[in-house]
Design an enzyme around this catalytic site. Structure first.
Site, mmCIF file in Angstrom:
data_model
loop_
_atom_site.group_PDB
_atom_site.id
_atom_site.type_symbol
_atom_site.label_atom_id
_atom_site.label_comp_id
_atom_site.label_asym_id
_atom_site.label_seq_id
_atom_site.Cartn_x
_atom_site.Cartn_y
_atom_site.Cartn_z
ATOM 1 N N SER A 1 0.828 -1.211 0.000
ATOM 2 C CA SER A 1 0.000 0.000 0.000
ATOM 3 C C SER A 1 0.860 1.257 0.000
ATOM 4 O O SER A 1 2.011 1.253 0.436
ATOM 5 C CB SER A 1 -0.910 0.028 1.233
ATOM 6 O OG SER A 1 -1.775 -1.071 1.258
HETATM 7 N N1 SAH Z 1 -1.112 -4.479 4.065
HETATM 8 C C1 SAH Z 1 -0.483 -4.837 2.820
HETATM 9 C C2 SAH Z 1 -1.387 -4.524 1.646
HETATM 10 C C3 SAH Z 1 -1.380 -5.638 0.677
HETATM 11 S S1 SAH Z 1 -2.554 -5.538 -0.622
HETATM 12 C C4 SAH Z 1 0.873 -4.184 2.670
HETATM 13 O O1 SAH Z 1 1.146 -3.220 3.377
HETATM 14 O O2 SAH Z 1 1.675 -4.651 1.872
HETATM 15 C C5 SAH Z 1 -3.896 -6.470 0.024
HETATM 16 C C6 SAH Z 1 -3.629 -7.886 0.423
HETATM 17 O O3 SAH Z 1 -4.882 -8.477 0.781
HETATM 18 C C7 SAH Z 1 -3.066 -8.775 -0.695
HETATM 19 O O4 SAH Z 1 -1.876 -9.356 -0.247
HETATM 20 C C8 SAH Z 1 -4.158 -9.816 -0.934
HETATM 21 O O5 SAH Z 1 -3.655 -11.099 -1.284
HETATM 22 C C9 SAH Z 1 -4.864 -9.846 0.405
HETATM 23 N N2 SAH Z 1 -6.235 -10.346 0.372
HETATM 24 C C10 SAH Z 1 -7.184 -10.181 -0.580
HETATM 25 N N3 SAH Z 1 -8.318 -10.811 -0.238
HETATM 26 C C11 SAH Z 1 -8.101 -11.391 0.975
HETATM 27 C C12 SAH Z 1 -8.892 -12.194 1.859
HETATM 28 N N4 SAH Z 1 -10.139 -12.523 1.590
HETATM 29 N N5 SAH Z 1 -8.313 -12.603 3.014
HETATM 30 C C13 SAH Z 1 -7.040 -12.278 3.337
HETATM 31 N N6 SAH Z 1 -6.244 -11.527 2.539
HETATM 32 C C14 SAH Z 1 -6.767 -11.084 1.371
#
Ligand code: SAH
Length: 213
Positions: free
Chosen positions: A64
Site C-alpha cells: 500500500s
Molecule cells: N497491508 C499490505 C497490503 C497488501 S494488498 C501491505 O502493506 O503490503 C492487500 C492484500 O490483501 C493482498 O496481499 C491480498 O492477497 C490480500 N487479500 C485479498 N483478499 C483477501 C482475503 N479474503 N483474506 C485475506 N487476505 C486477502
C-alpha cells in the site's frame, strides 16, 4: 538487507510528504520514519520505496501507499497493548507499522506464497506479530476474537459481517469499501448491535477476494 544513510534520508523526506498530506499522529509518522520500506520490496525496485506510491509485490498484489498506511493507522487510534486484526498481510509493511505502534497483531493473508514469504521476512527483520494466518480474511480469525481494532487493507465490495462481529464494544474497524474505487470507512461499535459509521475519502486498493483458497 542494508539500511543506509541514503535510505534513512529518503525516508525522512517521505515522512514530511505524508505529514504535508495531513497525517498528524506523531507515533504513526515515527513508524513511517523508522521502517525500512525498501526491504519490503524487490531489491531492483528499491528506488521506488520512498516515493509515496503503492507498488507491485509478489502474486499480483501491492504494497500500500505510505500515505494510505498512515491514514488507516491514524484512524485506528491504537494504544499500546491493544489487539488488532489485520486482513491482507501482503508485504507485511502495514503489519510492521502496527507492531511499532505497540499492538498485538493478528494478520491474515489468502495468498499462500505471500503468507510464507512475509512470515519469514518479518521475523528476519525483527517484527513480531502475535499470529500470522493463511486463509480467508472475510471470516476474520474467530479463535482470537474479539479485537480492539480491525484494519482491512484490500478493497471490500461489502463489509464482512464476521469482521463486525469480531469487534469489541468500543472497538474500531477501518475498511475501504467499494468495487472499483473504495471509500475509507470507519465503524465504531457502540453496543453489541449498534455501529457508528463515518466515511472518509476515496482510495484504491486491490480487491478483497472471497472463498478462493
Ligand atoms: N497491508 C499490505 C497490503 C497488501 S494488498 C501491505 O502493506 O503490503 C492487500 C492484500 O490483501 C493482498 O496481499 C491480498 O492477497 C490480500 N487479500 C485479498 N483478499 C483477501 C482475503 N479474503 N483474506 C485475506 N487476505 C486477502
Amino acid at each position: 538487507m542494508k539500511d543506509t544513510y541514503r535510505h534513512q534520508g529518503k525516508r525522512q523526506q517521505l515522512v514530511r510528504t505524508v505529514e504535508k498530506k495531513g497525517i498528524t499522529d506523531k507515533k504513526v509518522l515515527a513508524a513511517i520514519g523508522k521502517i525500512p520500506r525498501h526491504l519490503f520490496m524487490d531489491s531492483s525496485f528499491e528506488d521506488h520505496a520512498y516515493q509515496d506510491k503503492a507498488f507491485p509485490i509478489a502474486a499480483d498484489q501491492t504494497i500500500s501507499q505510505p500515505y494510505t498506511v498512515a491514514f488507516q493507522s491514524e484512524l485506528l487510534q491504537l494504544k499500546p497493548g491493544e489487539k488488532v486484526l489485520e486482513v491482507g498481510t501482503g508485504s507485511g509493511y502495514q503489519t510492521a507499522v502496527l507492531c511499532l505502534l505497540g499492538a498485538k497483531v493478528y494478520s491474515i493473508e489468502r495468498q499462500r506464497e505471500l503468507y510464507k514469504k512475509t512470515r519469514t521476512f518479518l521475523s528476519k527483520i525483527g517484527y513480531r506479530p502475535k499470529f500470522l494466518s493463511f486463509g480467508d480474511g472475510y471470516k476474520g480469525i474467530p479463535e482470537y476474537a474479539p479485537y480492539d481494532k480491525i484494519i482491512v487493507t484490500a478493497g471490500a465490495p461489502e463489509v464482512p459481517m464476521d469482521l463486525l462481529s469480531q469487534l469489541k464494544v468500543g472497538g474500531r474497524l477501518v475498511i475501504p469499501v467499494g468495487k472499483d474505487t473504495q471509500i475509507m470507512t470507519l465503524f465504531i461499535r457502540k453496543s453489541p448491535k449498534e455501529f457508528d459509521k463515518t466515511e472518509y475519502g476515496n482510495f484504491r486498493f486491490v480487491p478483497l477476494l472471497q472463498n478462493k483458497n
